[in-house]
Design an enzyme around this catalytic site. Structure first.
Site, PDB file in Angstrom:
ATOM      1  N   GLU A   1       0.901 -13.232  15.844  1.00  0.00           N
ATOM      2  CA  GLU A   1      -0.538 -13.456  16.026  1.00  0.00           C
ATOM      3  C   GLU A   1      -1.126 -12.994  17.365  1.00  0.00           C
ATOM      4  OE1 GLU A   1      -1.401 -17.563  13.807  1.00  0.00           O
ATOM      5  OE2 GLU A   1       0.283 -17.637  15.176  1.00  0.00           O
TER       6      GLU A   1
ATOM      7  N   CYS B   1       0.830  -1.214   0.000  1.00  0.00           N
ATOM      8  CA  CYS B   1       0.000   0.000   0.000  1.00  0.00           C
ATOM      9  C   CYS B   1       0.857   1.254   0.000  1.00  0.00           C
ATOM     10  CB  CYS B   1      -0.920   0.023   1.228  1.00  0.00           C
ATOM     11  SG  CYS B   1      -0.019   0.385   2.766  1.00  0.00           S
TER      12      CYS B   1
ATOM     13  N   MET C   1       6.680 -11.228   4.275  1.00  0.00           N
ATOM     14  CA  MET C   1       5.337 -10.762   3.889  1.00  0.00           C
ATOM     15  C   MET C   1       4.959  -9.513   4.672  1.00  0.00           C
ATOM     16  SD  MET C   1       3.641 -14.208   5.355  1.00  0.00           S
ATOM     17  CE  MET C   1       4.177 -14.855   6.931  1.00  0.00           C
TER      18      MET C   1
ATOM     19  N   MET D   1     -17.559  11.627 -16.595  1.00  0.00           N
ATOM     20  CA  MET D   1     -16.709  12.705 -16.079  1.00  0.00           C
ATOM     21  C   MET D   1     -15.609  12.093 -15.198  1.00  0.00           C
ATOM     22  SD  MET D   1     -18.003  15.492 -17.316  1.00  0.00           S
ATOM     23  CE  MET D   1     -17.497  16.888 -16.364  1.00  0.00           C
TER      24      MET D   1
END
EC number: 1.17.1.4
Length: 1332
Positions: free
Chosen positions: A1264, A120, A1041, A265
């Site tokens: 976790e 991201c 990851m 648009m």
């Protein structure tokens, strides 16, 4: 259709370079063009619908009229290439790179640890960059607004916000500047000198932002705009023609000739329709260059705003107008502006047009109710002339339909001034506070006679209460000419309920909640107006409390960890907050993910075809039509598989491709391969499958239990005699709670590329997975070849969370068959909607419990039943149910304890591993039981928790001995740090003073077992090479990851080889360097691989011993070179056997875990009882992670997991149709936490002076455990709801299922408004969505 015609040339700039495209296809979006044609892969595909921000770019345009340049952020996935004529696009690569220089935005997000998996990050960088181009010194509010449309699944946002905060003017508070004795820290001890607390990053070591160094706008484009008169542009694609006229006359003629052609648009409405619903428009008219649509003019009555103006432009027009007029004239302007602030994201508002927003006529439109209530009108034009049409209930005629003729064009919108004695308000409620479609919206206006409380005129419109924007005309009739008081409104509520009746099976569901919202929003308006009348001295009587908006300002948080000891060598990086090793490349867009690999000559794209029935026989599969489409090469079915046609999990076989029967919607049946993704998608849509439905599909856990539809084994653990114990207690209580499922929503969807080497059946697989060895095995078995012919490469993974193990192996097997059959490279990258449909997620769980306890709160016996909804195949479900049972004691020593774990087989897509692996569901059930005990006894829940905790040397229910001392230390420390008891008192006082807003607080512990209970999975290996120049290459079995495993391995190698981390490189994880690896899962990646890397490095260091002895003053480089000359091997394999863990289920004993990670979280929320909306005001987390190998990485894991848990328990809701089809297949329907969900003060403390002899350097696994701590927000909401219920006279335990969405919190609060809404009888109607 139009591919043969020659179109115009499209001319624009990307990163300062001119691009001329002679064959622009109207169906091509900028994102695909950047990635495929320009090879600029920094801009990422995350959802394809403008909902996640991963593809954010900056667009700059020159305005000839004002001779100015505007910059705005936009979603490249929705931006049609054809619209970019004359624009300059800046992508993440264009603002900085490691080859030239990095931009301060890139540097700060990376150094503040705001990039974990990094997928991201380019979007975050570009949103912030576009903000800084317009406002080099932003406020915090600007920053949170700019980031509202960008999702991140790893970090929990805090570090991203902190990185951006360094650009703020208000960053001058002592704390933001890193002073330990800050005014916000509270308790400070004057007499002892405080040691400078270590910081996660050095705020002084940052490049300054210099606005003069930015890319200039291309002078050629200015020249082009100033000198050439604009011409109509036409572009012909494969199926679509695009016309961009420049004059209003031409636009009118085009629309008269082609009334069905849409006007595009911002493409935020037509775009998603074409992409997700497969709607095809042969002709598209794009009037973005028609000046007449953008004019703004003022009249004495109000303002006309051009229909082409973007929502951002409308916002700034209104913002400029408001201060120019007295307040009484700008009521409608201000109401509109409030609504605009919450509509979509900045990226969407920058392109979406006002006219488009009105005529798309969404049922839950944000603007239409307020425009209608505010007496606005539109001016429309066609070849027949101009007319003005009022925006009222007659304007909206049906779902997405308005009263205008097909050839009419909305030219402008009139927004009137308000008058004296007139009040206007816009209200909305949405599933997430920002960047979310609304559930219910409202526009309300009331006009009073001169200085009286008698209503002269009133207008109330709602969105989200039917297929169109609706007017509450009868309700208005009941209010008009009557005084504005409780009596009038009391009658109005009853009329409103009757007038806006929604059928119980209405699309969108949430019927009772939506009906209740219509009342509470009217009540909010009523209160607001009362306060205004009071302020104007029109009324003198007492008015009820004013409802203040929920707080929203994010404060700087504290992150405390122990510094490394003074005598630790400077190049020993262990224990230091080292930045993620590829954070800078991730922030510049240079980091390569699976789908960023360049296209190989002859490469094909694979699209899967899935079942549209939940439970049926396949009676026919016709692929003939698909094979005739352009570009389609082949269709792969189960008959094409040369080897094993199934994957075996937990003793059950799962078909790769369904052959004769399907057992869920979304099951894969065949796959289409074509030369491009677009062709493969069209091919997949053309495959015809016929079915014969089978009776009675099973969807819910209750249905599965009733039909005994289970996966074996079912597990039972118990200690003591539960049945006898129930006879000895003071009280027995039985309860249950359901926990909804959760989508992984890793930012990078499932991605893979299978490349045949061309000889001896050898294949290279480039893939995004947590377990490369499983993929290698799967591909080898499917193709019936040996594993040594398959090499699996994982460079990095854009988020996984458990979802890239078993499901990925099935997809990889299918893709490999296509590569084998066609003998060409085949790429498969799932679209977000497919990924969510096919790959499953966290198991929805039903927990039932019976608890026996004494009057003082001591729990003597508890009996649990855990039912997990596994879906249609076994996957790892029995292991998930098993882990629930193994963790059910959590932090509590309950002498008589029994638990059963059951995996239920249903006709939903198969669920799989997800961070926490059953523990977050199981423990919520246990903590809910504790809460119920507290509510039955009427005492605080934390007292019950404390009284029942393990103390002193203890034994779990599976007879494993451990010492809970650090658990108790975390508990005490968290109570102290959060100032729990003082805040508990303050909350009670707040709740007494506020009727419609309540606060709640809760404190929750966790004891989480680390490692795999199947001992063989705990082994690991590593391969370390030292090259002659002294540089070191490390390979190990873990995949990167975002959890920072490569960074930690680099730190470990640095310590063991006594060299700085800069000399150590990790390239990728591959099965040809380290074979037979185990999955990167169970929070065990660092524990296992770290020991293996340490072993290899120690072997090498040992080998160099004689050389160091001969030349103790030599450099590392000279030793390495000398070793080569002396024929000493500079390569070593390290191995770690791992702990031998096991469970003997017959004896009910074992050692399933190597050790425990402990944590405690305290959260406080503020709840709006009328709408169920809440804010997390503060969260304090104390975690025992031993001695942290890397505090910044571990903090990132703690915060990220907590936010994922907050999503699970309060926000994320999967919805299935009554036929088992997943409705929520993208970020617009499925809400993961965004920046607006971060606790306003977020403090994390690592427990000091903790040791852990069972893991590397005394650290602990942390991936976790803290996810469950997000439940502290759930229980804080439940605490606030309990306070609201007691105002309505309700006491004792009550049901609140997870997630505690605004809907559930509002209905459970039982305000007088929700109590007015009659409940629909279950069974008397077919609900819109199943309760899974």
């Amino acid at each position: 259709m139009s591919a043969g015609k020659q179109g115009d040339a499209l001319c624009f700039f990307i990163n300062g370079k001119k691009v001329t495209e002679n064959h622009a296809d109207p169906e091509t979006m900028l994102l695909a063009f950047l990635r495929q044609k320009m090879k600029l892969t920094g801009t990422k595909y995350g959802c394809g619908g403008g909902g996640c921000g991963a593809c954010t770019v900056m667009v700059s345009r020159y305005q000839p009229a004002t001779k100015s340049i505007i910059h705005y952020s936009a979603n490249a996935c929705l931006l049609p290439l054809c619209q970019l004529h004359g624009a300059a696009v800046t992508t993440v690569e264009g603002i900085g790179s490691t080859k030239t220089r990095i931009h301060p935005v890139q540097e700060r997000i990376a150094k503040a640890h705001g990039s974990q998996c990094g997928f991201c990050t380019p979007g975050m960088v570009m949103s912030t960059y576009a903000l800084l181009r317009n406002k080099p010194q932003p406020t915090m509010d600007d920053i949170t607004q700019a980031l509202a449309g960008n999702l991140c699944r790893c970090t929990g946002y805090r570090p991203i916000v902190e990185g951006c905060r360094t650009f703020c003017q208000e960053a001058n508070c002592c704390q933001a500047n890193g002073a330990a004795n800050c005014c916000l820290n509270g308790e400070k001890n004057g007499d002892e000198p405080e040691q400078e607390k270590p910081q996660l990053f050095d705020k002084l070591d940052l490049l300054p932002l210099d606005p003069t160094q930015e890319l200039i706008f291309p002078p050629e484009l200015i020249l082009m705009a100033d000198t050439t008169s604009p011409q109509t542009l036409t572009f012909h694609g494969e199926r679509v023609t695009w016309v961009s006229p420049v004059s209003l006359e031409e636009l009118i003629q085009l629309k008269a000739k082609h009334p069905k052609a849409p006007l595009v648009m911002g493409n935020t409405n037509i775009g998603p329709d074409m992409k997700f619903k497969g709607i095809l428009h042969p002709l598209i008219i794009s009037p973005t260059r028609v000046k007449g649509l953008f004019e703004v003019s003022q009249t004495p009555q109000g303002v006309w705003v051009g229909a082409g103006c973007s929502l951002s432009e409308l916002h700034s027009v209104l913002e400029k107008l408001v201060p120019q007029f007295p307040e009484e004239k700008t009521e409608v302007f201000r109401a509109l502006n409030r609504q605009l602030g919450n509509l979509g994201s900045v990226q969407i508002r920058n392109v979406a047009s006002l006219g488009g927003n009105i005529v798309s006529a969404y049922p839950n439109s944000d603007l239409n109710p307020i425009l209608a209530a505010g007496n606005c009108k539109v001016s429309v034009i066609s070849s027949g002339g101009r007319r003005e049409v009022p925006l009222n209930q007659d304007f909206f005629v049906g779902f997405g339909k308005v009263i205008l003729q097909p050839e009419e064009i909305v030219l402008s919108v009139f927004i009137p001034f308000s008058r004296k004695g007139e009040f206007v308000q816009a209200l909305r409620h949405a599933p997430r506070k920002e960047a979310s479609f609304a559930t219910v919206t409202a526009g309300m206006r009331v006009m009073f006679s001169e200085s009286s409380r008698v209503v002269q005129d009133v207008s109330i419109y709602y969105g989200g209460m039917g297929p169109t924007t609706v007017s509450a005309a009868k309700t208005c009739q009941a209010i008009i000419r009557r005084p504005w008081d409780d009596e009038t409104l009391g009658q109005a509520y009853d009329i409103l309920l009757e007038e806006l009746a929604l059928p119980p099976s209405a699309p969108g569901g949430k019927v009772e909640f939506r009906r209740s919202l219509t009342l509470s929003l009217l009540f909010k308006f009523y209160l607001e107006v009362l306060h205004k009348l009071k302020a104007m001295n029109v009324i003198t009587d007492e008015v009820p409390e004013k409802i203040q908006p929920l707080p929203r300002d994010i404060q700087p948080g504290l992150q405390e960890f122990q510094p490394v000891s003074k005598d630790q060598s400077n190049h020993d990086a262990v224990g230091r907050p080292m930045m993620h090793r590829s954070a800078i490349s991730q922030a510049t867009g240079e980091a390569v993910y699976c789908d960023d690999l360049p296209k190989i000559e002859g490469e094909l794209f694979l699209m899967v075809v899935t079942s549209s029935r939940p439970h049926a026989k396949i009676t026919g599969l016709d692929v003939s039509e698909a094979l005739q489409l352009p570009g389609v090469v082949d269709v792969i079915t189960t008959k094409d598989i040369p080897g094993k046609k199934v994957r075996t999990f937990c003793g059950y076989n799962e078909e790769l491709l369904a052959e004769s029967e399907v057992s869920c919607i979304g099951q894969m049946i065949c796959a289409v391969v074509a030369d491009t993704k677009a062709h493969a998608k069209r091919g997949a849509a053309a495959v015809k499958i016929s079915y014969e439905d089978l009776p009675d599909p099973i969807f819910t856990i209750e249905e599965a239990v009733e039909k005994s539809s289970y996966f074996e084994p079912r597990r039972l653990l118990q200690r003591g005699d539960v049945t006898e114990a129930f006879k000895t207690v003071d009280k027995v209580y039985e309860g249950e709670i359901r926990i909804g499922g959760q989508e992984h929503f890793y930012m990078e969807t499932q991605s893979m590329l299978v490349v045949p080497v061309g000889e001896e059946m050898e294949f290279n697989v480039y893939i995004s997975t947590q377990w490369p060895t499983l993929i290698q095995d799967a591909v080898a078995e499917t193709l019936n070849i040996a594993s040594n012919r398959v090499t699996c490469h994982v460079k990095r993974v854009g988020g996984a969370f458990g979802g890239k193990v078993t499901r990925t192996s099935v997809l990889a097997s299918i893709t490999s068959v296509a590569a084998w059959k066609t003998n060409r490279a085949v790429r498969c990258v799932l679209e977000r909607g497919e990924d969510m449909l096919i790959t499953g997620g966290r198991h929805p769980t039903l927990g039932k419990y019976k608890v026996g306890f004494m009057n003082d709160g001591k729990i003597v016996a508890a009996d649990f039943q855990f039912f997990a909804n596994s879906g249609n195949t076994v996957d790892e479900s029995p292991l998930v149910a098993e882990k629930m049972v193994l963790h059910m004691d959590t932090a509590y020593n309950i002498p008589n304890l029994r638990g059963r774990g059951t995996a239920c087989k249903t006709n939903l897509p198969s669920n799989t591993a997800f961070r926490g692996f059953g523990v977050p569901q199981g423990l919520l059930i246990v903590e809910n039981m504790i809460n119920d005990v507290a509510m039955v006894l009427g005492c605080p829940a934390d007292k019950i928790r404390e009284m029942n905790m393990y103390r002193g040397p203890s034994t779990t229910h599976y007879k494993f001995e451990f010492n809970p001392e650090n658990l108790l230390r975390c508990w005490e420390e968290c109570k102290r740090r959060s100032d729990y008891s003082a805040r508990r008192g303050a909350i009670e006082q707040f709740n007494e003073q506020n009727r419609w807003k309540k606060r709640g607080i809760s404190i929750i512990p966790i004891k989480y077992g680390i490692a795999f209970s199947d001992g063989f999975l705990n082994q690991a290996a590593a391969l370390v090479h030292i090259y002659k120049d002294g540089s070191v290459l490390v390979s190990h079995g873990g995949t990167e990851m975002g959890q920072g495993v490569h960074t930690k391995m680099q730190q470990i190698a640095s310590r063991e080889l006594h060299i700085p981390p800069s000399k150590i490189y990790i390239s990728e994880t591959s099965t040809n360097t380290v074979p037979n690896t185990c999955p990167s899962a169970a929070s065990f990646g660092t524990d296992a691989n770290g020991m293996a890397v340490k072993d290899a490095c120690q072997i090498l260091y040992q080998r160099l011993e004689p050389i160091r002895k001969k030349n103790p003053k030599g450099t590392w480089e000279s030793w390495a070179n000398k070793a080569f000359m002396e024929k000493i091997s500079l390569s070593a394999t390290g191995f770690y056997k791992g702990p031998d863990l096991y469970v003997d289920w017959d004896k009910m004993e074992g050692q399933p875990y190597a050790y425990y990670t402990y944590g405690v979280s305290c959260s406080e929320v503020e709840l709006d009882c009328l709408t169920g909306e809440y804010r997390t005001l503060r969260t304090d987390i104390v975690v025992d992670i031993g001695k942290s190998v890397n505090p910044s990485v571990d903090m990132g894991q703690i915060e990220g997991a907590f936010m994922q848990g907050l999503g699970l328990y309060t926000l994320e809701e999967l919805k299935f149709s009554p036929f088992g089809l997943l409705y929520t297949r993208g970020p617009s329907q499925y809400k993961v936490p965004a920046v607006c969900d971060v606790p306003l003060q977020f403090n994390v403390y690592l427990l000091p002076d903790s040791d852990n002899p069972y893991a590397i350097y005394s650290s602990k696994g942390i991936g976790e455990p803290t996810l469950f701590l997000g439940s502290s927000v759930f229980f804080a909401i439940k605490d606030a709801v309990a306070a609201a219920r007691s105002d309505s006279g309700l006491k004792g335990p009550f049901s609140l299922n997870s997630p505690a969405t605004p809907e559930r919190a509002c209905l459970a609060s039982a305000s007088p408004f929700t109590q007015k809404v009659p409940a629909s009888k279950p069974g008397s109607f077919k609900p819109w969505a199943l309760d899974i």
